[in-house]
Design an enzyme around this catalytic site. Structure first.
Site, PDB file in Angstrom:
ATOM      1  N   LYS A 181      47.559  -3.263  30.343  1.00 26.71           N
ATOM      2  CA  LYS A 181      48.202  -2.413  31.344  1.00 26.71           C
ATOM      3  C   LYS A 181      49.627  -2.130  30.878  1.00 26.71           C
ATOM      4  CE  LYS A 181      49.366  -2.165  36.280  1.00 26.71           C
ATOM      5  NZ  LYS A 181      49.339  -2.883  37.569  1.00 26.71           N
ATOM      6  N   ARG A 202      59.100  -2.596  35.294  1.00 25.76           N
ATOM      7  CA  ARG A 202      58.180  -3.706  35.031  1.00 25.76           C
ATOM      8  C   ARG A 202      58.011  -3.964  33.546  1.00 25.76           C
ATOM      9  NH1 ARG A 202      54.498  -1.099  39.602  1.00 25.76           N
ATOM     10  NH2 ARG A 202      55.353  -2.179  41.408  1.00 25.76           N
ATOM     11  N   LYS A 233      44.705   0.509  31.142  1.00 25.75           N
ATOM     12  CA  LYS A 233      45.365   1.343  32.151  1.00 25.75           C
ATOM     13  C   LYS A 233      46.758   1.700  31.652  1.00 25.75           C
ATOM     14  CE  LYS A 233      46.894   1.305  36.995  1.00 25.75           C
ATOM     15  NZ  LYS A 233      47.050   0.491  38.220  1.00 25.75           N
ATOM     16  N   TYR A 298      40.034   8.868  40.789  1.00 23.01           N
ATOM     17  CA  TYR A 298      40.121   9.463  42.127  1.00 23.01           C
ATOM     18  C   TYR A 298      39.154  10.628  42.281  1.00 23.01           C
ATOM     19  CZ  TYR A 298      44.325   6.635  42.036  1.00 23.01           C
ATOM     20  OH  TYR A 298      45.207   5.583  41.912  1.00 23.01           O
TER      21      TYR A 298
END
Length: 307
Positions: A181, A202, A233, A298
């Site tokens: 990620k 992050r 991801k 989505y």
């Protein structure tokens, strides 16, 4: 002839629909940066989960959006917290006809927006966070999750969650490890979707976009710790990672078409610059062709309706 010899196909059962369930809403709330995606009420989430099962999707991945946050993300451990009641609602709605998946991370629940708790210098405390992740996995399993997705990129998170689940008797609850990620600009619209309170960035715990070998090492560590599925991801900007991880492991590989990737297609289509339906199909096909067995998107329900 093209259909007969097509090498890469996408079935509804290979798709997972991410969903946001928000506390305190009386009707679904559109997410401006993600046209067509909403923050669900508990009632509308039930309807969406039921539809997903009817369409034959592989699963739904639930994210909770609480009204109140604190420094340690206590809402994540509350059996009556929004994510946990949404999991219970979903399981009640579909039973075992659809995999009910839970995002296992603190970022939606902390007032600072980080994926873990902070130490007295404002840094993410990896080991203190792991203790919470273990408890969080058990609560999610007890709420009805078939699968939990540790997404915080804390070192050792898969092993801790696996041990906690097993000790609590949830040996059949699977782990989808967010193994590679990245600290990506493509998460922007997601911050709106979960009402993020993020302060700073992050980069101390998510992967550097320039590093591929490091991400492969992280993935192999998650495999050794007991992951059932590993995930990359974002997806589109990291298709090389999807391919290299597919070649390196014998577990199922997932990839997540994240909010920014979704938003770019929707924005260009709204301008009339691209053919939306063909672009959606080509996007998901590219991820499958790279080697992903599972795609979180989505567009999952839309694609399944056209299948």
């Amino acid at each position: 002839m093209r259909a007969l010899v097509r090498e890469t196909r996408t079935e509804p059962s290979q798709l997972v629909l991410p969903m946001f369930v928000a506390e305190g809403l009386t009707e679904p709330k559109p997410i401006a940066s993600m046209p067509g995606v909403v923050q669900h009420t508990r009632a509308s989430a039930r309807e969406a989960v039921r539809e997903a099962a009817g369409l034959g999707l592989g699963g739904v991945m639930l994210f909770g959006v609480p009204e109140h946050k604190d420094a340690v993300g206590s809402g994540a451990l509350d059996p009556d917290g929004i994510l946990n009641v949404a999991l219970a609602d979903a399981r009640d709605e579909v039973g075992d006809d659809l995999l009910v998946m839970a995002d296992l991370c603190l970022d939606e629940f902390t007032d600072h927006g980080h994926c873990g708790v902070l130490d007295d210098q404002g840094r993410v405390d990896n080991d203190a966070t792991l203790e919470i992740y273990g408890r969080m996995g058990v609560v999610q399993a007890e709420s009805g999750a078939h699968l939990v997705g540790p997404s915080g990129m804390m070192d050792g998170q898969v092993a801790v969650v696996r041990e906690a689940l097993d000790d609590a008797g949830h040996t059949d609850v699977a782990i989808l490890a967010y193994a590679a990620k990245y600290a990506s600009a493509f998460y922007g619209p997601f911050r709106e979707a979960v009402d993020s309170s993020l302060q700073g960035d992050r980069k101390t715990y998510q992967q550097d976009p320039g590093n591929a070998r490091e991400a492969l090492r992280e993935t192999l560590l998650d495999v050794a710790e007991g992951a059932d599925i590993v995930m990359v991801k974002p997806a589109l900007a990291y298709l090389d990672l999807v391919a290299s991880i597919r070649a390196a492991v014998d577990l199922p590989v997932a990839a997540y078409t994240v909010s920014g990737e979704y938003a770019m297609v929707e924005a260009a289509a709204e301008k009339g610059w691209i053919d939306r339906e063909r672009t959606v199909s080509e996007t998901i096909t590219s991820i499958r062709r790279a080697g992903a067995d599972i795609v979180l998107t989505y567009w999952a329900a839309e694609i399944a309706r056209r299948a």
